[in-house]
Design a protein around this motif. Structure first.
Motif, PDB file in Angstrom:
ATOM      1  N   ILE A  18     -25.603  -2.270   9.903  1.00 58.62           N
ATOM      2  CA  ILE A  18     -25.092  -3.326   8.718  1.00 58.62           C
ATOM      3  C   ILE A  18     -26.575  -3.641   8.110  1.00 58.62           C
ATOM      4  O   ILE A  18     -26.309  -4.525   6.891  1.00 58.62           O
ATOM      5  N   ARG A  94     -35.706  -2.224  20.853  1.00 57.17           N
ATOM      6  CA  ARG A  94     -35.586  -3.709  20.319  1.00 57.17           C
ATOM      7  C   ARG A  94     -37.138  -4.261  19.869  1.00 57.17           C
ATOM      8  O   ARG A  94     -37.570  -5.204  20.496  1.00 57.17           O
ATOM      9  N   LEU A 266     -20.023 -14.296  15.157  1.00 53.99           N
ATOM     10  CA  LEU A 266     -21.312 -13.975  15.218  1.00 53.99           C
ATOM     11  C   LEU A 266     -21.884 -13.741  13.771  1.00 53.99           C
ATOM     12  O   LEU A 266     -22.944 -14.097  13.481  1.00 53.99           O
ATOM     13  N   GLY A 267     -21.052 -13.528  12.812  1.00 55.51           N
ATOM     14  CA  GLY A 267     -21.343 -13.377  11.350  1.00 55.51           C
ATOM     15  C   GLY A 267     -21.833 -14.554  10.876  1.00 55.51           C
ATOM     16  O   GLY A 267     -22.264 -14.520   9.599  1.00 55.51           O
ATOM     17  N   HIS A 285     -26.557 -11.849  15.255  1.00 54.90           N
ATOM     18  CA  HIS A 285     -25.583 -10.504  15.593  1.00 54.90           C
ATOM     19  C   HIS A 285     -26.672  -9.229  15.665  1.00 54.90           C
ATOM     20  O   HIS A 285     -27.564  -9.282  15.194  1.00 54.90           O
ATOM     21  N   GLY A 286     -26.004  -8.342  16.144  1.00 57.76           N
ATOM     22  CA  GLY A 286     -26.522  -6.689  16.148  1.00 57.76           C
ATOM     23  C   GLY A 286     -26.210  -6.239  14.933  1.00 57.76           C
ATOM     24  O   GLY A 286     -25.742  -6.693  13.973  1.00 57.76           O
ATOM     25  N   SER A 287     -26.401  -4.787  15.078  1.00 58.72           N
ATOM     26  CA  SER A 287     -26.409  -3.969  13.870  1.00 58.72           C
ATOM     27  C   SER A 287     -24.666  -3.550  13.512  1.00 58.72           C
ATOM     28  O   SER A 287     -24.736  -2.970  12.628  1.00 58.72           O
ATOM     29  N   ALA A 288     -24.000  -4.096  14.748  1.00 61.51           N
ATOM     30  CA  ALA A 288     -22.337  -3.838  14.312  1.00 61.51           C
ATOM     31  C   ALA A 288     -22.257  -2.297  13.762  1.00 61.51           C
ATOM     32  O   ALA A 288     -21.758  -2.362  12.745  1.00 61.51           O
ATOM     33  N   ASP A 290     -20.221  -0.424  14.410  1.00 58.16           N
ATOM     34  CA  ASP A 290     -18.744  -0.017  14.180  1.00 58.16           C
ATOM     35  C   ASP A 290     -18.460  -0.358  12.887  1.00 58.16           C
ATOM     36  O   ASP A 290     -17.376   0.304  12.448  1.00 58.16           O
ATOM     37  N   ILE A 291     -19.017  -1.143  12.195  1.00 60.88           N
ATOM     38  CA  ILE A 291     -18.581  -1.163  10.901  1.00 60.88           C
ATOM     39  C   ILE A 291     -19.644  -0.853   9.694  1.00 60.88           C
ATOM     40  O   ILE A 291     -19.163  -1.252   8.605  1.00 60.88           O
ATOM     41  N   ALA A 297     -19.239  -6.023   6.169  1.00 63.32           N
ATOM     42  CA  ALA A 297     -20.104  -6.917   7.186  1.00 63.32           C
ATOM     43  C   ALA A 297     -20.177  -8.446   6.404  1.00 63.32           C
ATOM     44  O   ALA A 297     -20.028  -8.408   5.288  1.00 63.32           O
ATOM     45  N   ASN A 298     -20.206  -9.371   7.187  1.00 59.98           N
ATOM     46  CA  ASN A 298     -20.320 -10.690   6.928  1.00 59.98           C
ATOM     47  C   ASN A 298     -21.713 -10.934   6.746  1.00 59.98           C
ATOM     48  O   ASN A 298     -22.592 -10.973   7.549  1.00 59.98           O
ATOM     49  N   ASP A 346     -14.331 -10.764   9.851  1.00 63.05           N
ATOM     50  CA  ASP A 346     -14.246 -11.159  10.912  1.00 63.05           C
ATOM     51  C   ASP A 346     -14.162 -12.797  11.033  1.00 63.05           C
ATOM     52  O   ASP A 346     -13.871 -13.291  12.089  1.00 63.05           O
TER      53      ASP A 346
HETATM   54  P1  ATP Z   1     -26.791  -6.845  20.092  1.00 66.26           P
HETATM   55  O1  ATP Z   1     -26.741  -6.513  21.650  1.00 66.26           O
HETATM   56  O2  ATP Z   1     -27.594  -5.792  19.266  1.00 66.26           O
HETATM   57  O3  ATP Z   1     -26.924  -8.242  19.810  1.00 66.26           O
HETATM   58  P2  ATP Z   1     -24.047  -6.599  20.235  1.00 66.26           P
HETATM   59  O4  ATP Z   1     -23.698  -5.301  21.129  1.00 66.26           O
HETATM   60  O5  ATP Z   1     -23.808  -7.948  20.729  1.00 66.26           O
HETATM   61  O6  ATP Z   1     -25.492  -6.333  19.320  1.00 66.26           O
HETATM   62  P3  ATP Z   1     -22.931  -6.753  17.444  1.00 66.26           P
HETATM   63  O7  ATP Z   1     -23.631  -5.690  16.814  1.00 66.26           O
HETATM   64  O8  ATP Z   1     -23.657  -8.110  17.315  1.00 66.26           O
HETATM   65  O9  ATP Z   1     -22.966  -6.246  19.034  1.00 66.26           O
HETATM   66  O10 ATP Z   1     -21.549  -6.871  17.298  1.00 66.26           O
HETATM   67  C1  ATP Z   1     -20.563  -7.223  18.119  1.00 66.26           C
HETATM   68  C2  ATP Z   1     -19.077  -7.185  17.407  1.00 66.26           C
HETATM   69  O11 ATP Z   1     -19.191  -8.114  16.349  1.00 66.26           O
HETATM   70  C3  ATP Z   1     -18.689  -6.151  16.700  1.00 66.26           C
HETATM   71  O12 ATP Z   1     -17.425  -5.615  16.620  1.00 66.26           O
HETATM   72  C4  ATP Z   1     -19.337  -6.103  15.449  1.00 66.26           C
HETATM   73  O13 ATP Z   1     -18.511  -5.559  14.487  1.00 66.26           O
HETATM   74  C5  ATP Z   1     -19.043  -7.612  14.981  1.00 66.26           C
HETATM   75  N1  ATP Z   1     -20.001  -8.097  13.994  1.00 66.26           N
HETATM   76  C6  ATP Z   1     -21.518  -8.405  14.368  1.00 66.26           C
HETATM   77  N2  ATP Z   1     -21.969  -8.913  13.232  1.00 66.26           N
HETATM   78  C7  ATP Z   1     -21.052  -8.830  12.309  1.00 66.26           C
HETATM   79  C8  ATP Z   1     -21.095  -9.285  10.971  1.00 66.26           C
HETATM   80  N3  ATP Z   1     -22.254  -9.617  10.418  1.00 66.26           N
HETATM   81  N4  ATP Z   1     -19.935  -9.203  10.257  1.00 66.26           N
HETATM   82  C9  ATP Z   1     -18.874  -8.668  10.822  1.00 66.26           C
HETATM   83  N5  ATP Z   1     -18.923  -8.414  12.079  1.00 66.26           N
HETATM   84  C10 ATP Z   1     -19.898  -8.543  12.807  1.00 66.26           C
END
Ligand code: ATP
Length: 365
Positions: A18, A94, A266-267, A285-288, A290-291, A297-298, A346
């Motif tokens: 995202i 990373r 996290l958003g 947050h990470g790169s999410a 899944d969405i 994305a937020n 979210d």
């Molecule tokens: P990392 O280890 O890289 O921090 P993570 O494994 O913790 O990543 P994230 O990519 O942060 O995972 O996502 C965790 C969950 O939160 C996922 O279901 C993702 O879709 C959701 N999420 C994270 N950021 C957002 C956002 N900005 N908007 C909506 N949902 C988010």
């Protein structure tokens, strides 16, 4: 017209998943707010890096990108990393962690606040006063030797944790100064709590003893200490009691996600990694993946991180209008959340990224 000498170069890493979807609107917010307040210009340069870049080119953070980032006035970094793209040893890509070491960004600043309408999981009404900052040491601790971990004969594994006096002194001084700034802004006494495990590990006893030494230089700020396991419980039971928490890298990594959980998503959790000369601003947050690509994305954590960047640049260059711009961005996000009409999924709503950004731009007006 803006004064050309007040033109700031921002190195931008759009990242993976995202990342690009939340970067573009964030730059739009920054452009809008900088146009509104005369006195400074922002120039953005988008630079390649990330897991996708590694997959395509074999390099996660090209030297040229790193050199340009080092030269920039500030670095804005979106989410980086993809779970299925890894180095040969199985670890994830990373470059943002490497950047913390390269640029000596020892202070990871993670604000944790209550936002009305943001799904805070706590029901105690005092949670409305939750407003603390977690300062995570970001260049040593358990991450200091992260590339040297060993698995021996498939029977045992060893990692090394390192605490140095030099970094700890800088970290604690940063935390006490942050508490002083917050105390002045909020017109209330300031407090710094050192979070460690000094009852078990010598390294944390050393960390705590340096904290106590530096605390004496800031007699106007209360100095307190807590063990990390107790702090995990208190962050859930009474998060409104804390002001600035300072801790080791790994403990900070874990507690900052707990902080994001307290905020509702996290958003919503922004962050800054700050050193003496450089700073990187990035959502927690990470790169999410899944969405990614769905437009849902937020973008608020990224927008709040960009607001922190304006505040940091303004403070560093003694430009009050830039500090004010950071506050304006923050207030616009708070307004969108408290109105509760445009919430992304979210946060329990149905708005997309674009709707959310439009609401922030509207609130800026
Ligand atoms: P990392 O280890 O890289 O921090 P993570 O494994 O913790 O990543 P994230 O990519 O942060 O995972 O996502 C965790 C969950 O939160 C996922 O279901 C993702 O879709 C959701 N999420 C994270 N950021 C957002 C956002 N900005 N908007 C909506 N949902 C988010």
């Amino acid at each position: 017209m803006s004064n050309i000498s007040n033109s700031f170069r921002v190195a931008v890493f759009e990242g993976d998943g995202i990342g690009p979807e939340i970067t573009k609107p964030t730059l739009k917010v920054l452009e809008t707010v900088s146009r509104r307040f005369e006195g400074f210009d922002l120039e953005f340069e988008i630079l390649p890096a990330g897991a996708g870049h590694y997959r395509d080119t074999g390099s996660a953070l090209p030297e040229e990108s790193m050199a340009k980032a080092r030269d920039a006035d500030a670095i804005l970094l979106s989410a980086i990393g993809l779970p299925d793209v890894r180095y040969d040893d199985g670890t994830e890509i990373r470059p943002q962690v490497d950047m913390r070491f390269e640029l000596e960004l020892f202070a990871g600043v993670r604000p944790v606040r209550f936002f009305p309408g943001a799904n805070c999981p706590l029901s105690d009404p005092r949670v409305e006063q939750m407003d603390f900052v977690l300062v995570r040491e970001s260049t040593e601790g358990l991450f200091a030797h992260m590339h040297d971990g060993k698995v021996i004969d498939n029977q045992s594994a060893i990692e090394t944790l390192e605490i140095t006096r030099d970094t700890s002194e800088k970290l604690f001084d940063f935390s006490f100064k942050l508490a002083q700034q917050r105390s002045a802004q909020k017109n209330r006494p300031g407090k710094v709590t050192c979070v460690d495990k000094a009852n078990i590990f010598r390294s944390f006893w050393f960390f705590r003893s340096i904290f106590e030494e530096r605390a004496k230089l800031f007699p106007d700020i209360e100095a307190d200490a807590a063990y990390v396991d107790a702090m995990a419980m208190w962050m859930v039971q009474r998060p409104w009691d804390f002001d600035v928490l300072v801790t080791e890298n790994m403990f900070g990594d874990i507690l900052s996600d707990l902080g994001a959980g307290l905020m509702g998503s996290l958003g919503l959790a922004p962050s800054a990694d700050i050193g003496l000369d450089h700073a990187v601003f990035q959502p927690c947050h990470g790169s999410a993946p899944d969405i990614a690509g769905e437009g849902i994305a937020n973008p608020l954590a990224m927008i709040l991180s960009a607001g922190m960047m304006l505040t940091w640049l303004g403070q560093k260059h003694e430009m009050s209008q830039m500090v004010e711009c950071g506050e304006v961005v923050d207030a616009a996000v708070s307004r969108v959340l408290s109105e509760g009409k445009i919430l992304t999924r979210d946060l329990g709503g149905s708005a997309g990224t674009d709707d959310c950004v439009a609401a922030v731009l509207d609130a800026l007006g």
